[in-house]
Design an enzyme around this catalytic site. Structure first.
Site, PDB file in Angstrom:
ATOM      1  N   VAL A   1       1.115  -1.431  -0.429  1.00 24.79           N
ATOM      2  CA  VAL A   1      -0.221  -0.012  -0.175  1.00 24.79           C
ATOM      3  C   VAL A   1       0.801   1.189  -0.269  1.00 24.79           C
ATOM      4  CG1 VAL A   1       0.248   0.117   2.773  1.00 24.79           C
ATOM      5  CG2 VAL A   1      -2.065   1.396   0.775  1.00 24.79           C
ATOM      6  N   ASP A   2       2.179   0.931   0.532  1.00 25.66           N
ATOM      7  CA  ASP A   2       2.908   2.189   0.609  1.00 25.66           C
ATOM      8  C   ASP A   2       3.778   3.003  -1.043  1.00 25.66           C
ATOM      9  OD1 ASP A   2       4.690   4.281   1.593  1.00 25.66           O
ATOM     10  OD2 ASP A   2       6.359   2.895   2.195  1.00 25.66           O
TER      11      ASP A   2
ATOM     12  N   THR B   1      -0.616  -6.495   7.635  1.00 25.08           N
ATOM     13  CA  THR B   1      -1.011  -7.782   7.386  1.00 25.08           C
ATOM     14  C   THR B   1      -0.648  -7.809   6.422  1.00 25.08           C
ATOM     15  OG1 THR B   1      -2.974  -6.940   6.389  1.00 25.08           O
ATOM     16  CG2 THR B   1      -3.267  -7.648   8.701  1.00 25.08           C
ATOM     17  N   GLY B   2       0.250  -7.633   5.409  1.00 28.26           N
ATOM     18  CA  GLY B   2       1.113  -7.898   4.006  1.00 28.26           C
ATOM     19  C   GLY B   2       2.667  -7.963   4.345  1.00 28.26           C
TER      20      GLY B   2
END
Ligand code: AR6
Length: 179
Positions: free
Chosen positions: A39-40, A128-129
């Protein structure tokens, strides 16, 4: 799925957080604030160089961002006006304070967004990744902490954006338990 908690709407959506039209989106960053994968990476790609420039300034001034803390930058080209960068715990065995650190991410992100005047905020599933926090346990911390914090602020909407259908179902179950 939607719940009303006092004046605040709690909402679950599936999709890409960079497309969410809210005042602030939360980034699951790392302590360097220099970007990364997941997501980053998506947030820095979609938001453009303004975000990294602001992150560099923060790190030059305050140093690396410890896990559990949150800082705010502009959203650059994103629909969101602000990005709240927080650093989740790297999950090892659950006995190293991971839940307390993860709860702190949600608490501090809400407080940081409220401080700049955001009235709506959207979270990804922090840790959670790449950081391997088991999704069921993480969802429980995310939802419990957020629901407990909502009355302390004045958000019109708090949203969780889950990337996969399975993660969405896990968050749905967690919300059904507490709210
Ligand atoms: N929108 C919404 N959720 C997403 C998106 C997206 N565009 N992309 C991925 N996810 P992760 P972490 C989900 O690995 O575990 C980075 O390299 C993904 O499916 O992004 O906190 C940072 O720089 C997962 O459910 O964050 C750090 O080094 C969730 O976002 C490290 O990874 C979180 O996965 C942080 O690891």
């Amino acid at each position: 799925m939607e719940r009303q908690i006092g004046k605040t709407r709690l909402l679950l959506v599936q999709g890409d957080i960079t497309r969410q039209a809210v005042d602030a989106i939360v980034n699951a960053a790392n302590s360097s604030l220099m970007g990364g994968g997941g997501v980053d990476g998506a947030i820095h790609r979609a938001g453009g160089p303004t975000i990294l420039a602001a992150c560099k300034e923060i790190v030059a001034r305050d140093g690396r961002l410890p896990a559990g803390r949150a800082v705010v930058t502009p959203g650059g080209n994103l629909p969101a006006r602000w990005v709240v960068h927080t650093v989740g715990p790297i999950y090892r065995d659950g006995g190293l304070g991971e839940a307390a650190t993860l709860a702190s991410c949600y608490r501090e992100s809400l407080a940081a967004a409220a401080e700049v005047g955001a009235r709506s905020i959207c979270f990804p599933s922090i840790s959670t990744g790449a950081y391997r926090y088991p999704i069921e346990a993480a969802a429980q911390v995310a939802v419990t902490t957020t629901v407990a914090e909502i009355p302390r602020h004045d958000f019109a909407e708090v949203r969780f954006c889950l990337f996969s259908e399975r993660d969405l179902a896990v968050y749905q179950a967690a919300i059904a338990e507490v709210a």
